[in-house]
Design an enzyme around this catalytic site. Sequence first.
Site, mmCIF file in Angstrom:
data_model
loop_
_atom_site.group_PDB
_atom_site.id
_atom_site.type_symbol
_atom_site.label_atom_id
_atom_site.label_comp_id
_atom_site.label_asym_id
_atom_site.label_seq_id
_atom_site.Cartn_x
_atom_site.Cartn_y
_atom_site.Cartn_z
ATOM 1 N N GLU A 38 0.774 -1.120 -0.180
ATOM 2 C CA GLU A 38 -0.048 -0.035 0.173
ATOM 3 C C GLU A 38 0.940 1.319 0.046
ATOM 4 O O GLU A 38 0.198 2.212 -0.208
ATOM 5 C CB GLU A 38 -0.939 -0.025 1.086
ATOM 6 C CG GLU A 38 -1.739 -1.174 1.170
ATOM 7 C CD GLU A 38 -2.678 -1.407 2.569
ATOM 8 O OE1 GLU A 38 -3.953 -1.101 2.348
ATOM 9 O OE2 GLU A 38 -2.273 -1.209 3.574
ATOM 10 N N TYR A 69 -21.762 22.343 1.522
ATOM 11 C CA TYR A 69 -21.313 21.049 1.563
ATOM 12 C C TYR A 69 -20.056 20.915 0.730
ATOM 13 O O TYR A 69 -19.103 19.966 0.657
ATOM 14 C CB TYR A 69 -22.622 20.240 1.139
ATOM 15 C CG TYR A 69 -23.233 20.363 -0.116
ATOM 16 C CD1 TYR A 69 -22.774 20.516 -1.498
ATOM 17 C CD2 TYR A 69 -24.351 20.842 0.158
ATOM 18 C CE1 TYR A 69 -23.542 20.769 -2.671
ATOM 19 C CE2 TYR A 69 -25.235 21.396 -1.126
ATOM 20 C CZ TYR A 69 -24.723 21.406 -2.242
ATOM 21 O OH TYR A 69 -25.590 21.720 -3.294
ATOM 22 N N VAL A 88 -7.228 4.435 8.557
ATOM 23 C CA VAL A 88 -8.254 5.430 8.369
ATOM 24 C C VAL A 88 -8.939 6.139 9.566
ATOM 25 O O VAL A 88 -9.324 7.100 9.480
ATOM 26 C CB VAL A 88 -9.317 4.365 7.832
ATOM 27 C CG1 VAL A 88 -9.333 3.747 6.397
ATOM 28 C CG2 VAL A 88 -9.640 3.235 8.742
ATOM 29 N N GLU A 89 -8.661 5.713 10.716
ATOM 30 C CA GLU A 89 -8.730 6.311 12.035
ATOM 31 C C GLU A 89 -8.436 7.809 11.811
ATOM 32 O O GLU A 89 -8.726 8.724 12.371
ATOM 33 C CB GLU A 89 -8.238 5.493 13.197
ATOM 34 C CG GLU A 89 -9.228 4.343 13.411
ATOM 35 C CD GLU A 89 -8.510 3.300 12.648
ATOM 36 O OE1 GLU A 89 -8.951 1.912 12.899
ATOM 37 O OE2 GLU A 89 -7.788 3.227 11.669
ATOM 38 N N LYS A 114 -12.638 1.788 2.961
ATOM 39 C CA LYS A 114 -11.687 1.622 1.890
ATOM 40 C C LYS A 114 -12.319 0.217 1.240
ATOM 41 O O LYS A 114 -12.465 -0.727 1.876
ATOM 42 C CB LYS A 114 -10.356 0.872 2.391
ATOM 43 C CG LYS A 114 -9.266 2.015 3.228
ATOM 44 C CD LYS A 114 -8.125 1.361 3.735
ATOM 45 C CE LYS A 114 -7.152 0.597 2.872
ATOM 46 N NZ LYS A 114 -6.247 -0.074 3.506
#
Length: 140
Positions: A38, A69, A88-89, A114
């Site tokens: 990755e 938005y 991702v956190e 993901k």
Amino acid sequence: MSKSFVSPVGFADARQGLAHLFVRGLMVEAEIGVWDHEKGRRQIIRLDIDLAVDDPRSAGDDHGKVVCYEWASNEARAVVATGHFNLVERVAEEIADRLLSDPRVHAVRIRVEKPGAIRGAEAAGIEIVRLGVGSLDVRP
């Protein structure tokens, strides 16, 4: 008037002068992941953004007086563009912090997914909820 956040049934409480602004399924290319395969490449992540914001009724039809938005989407993209994230956190936390910097935003719910991260699953990820300063009147 104390602003409150209502979750998850009603994100924003109209009795407290809040509205619910949202962005669904924002696809962003990100450098993300802990595994060697990755590193050094981009992957698509999907973002859902929910904001409890000041009630827009007082703005009339003036775009400059509301939380937009498109602004929220651009802020999320800017966070993701800052570099590589292992988790991702961390992406979710940094987006939440950025959006809560606007005093008209009282609470955020950020979902980072993901797609294809786990074989056989549509997506994996995290969803967080964070309150802004002065939004401590939390109702179940």
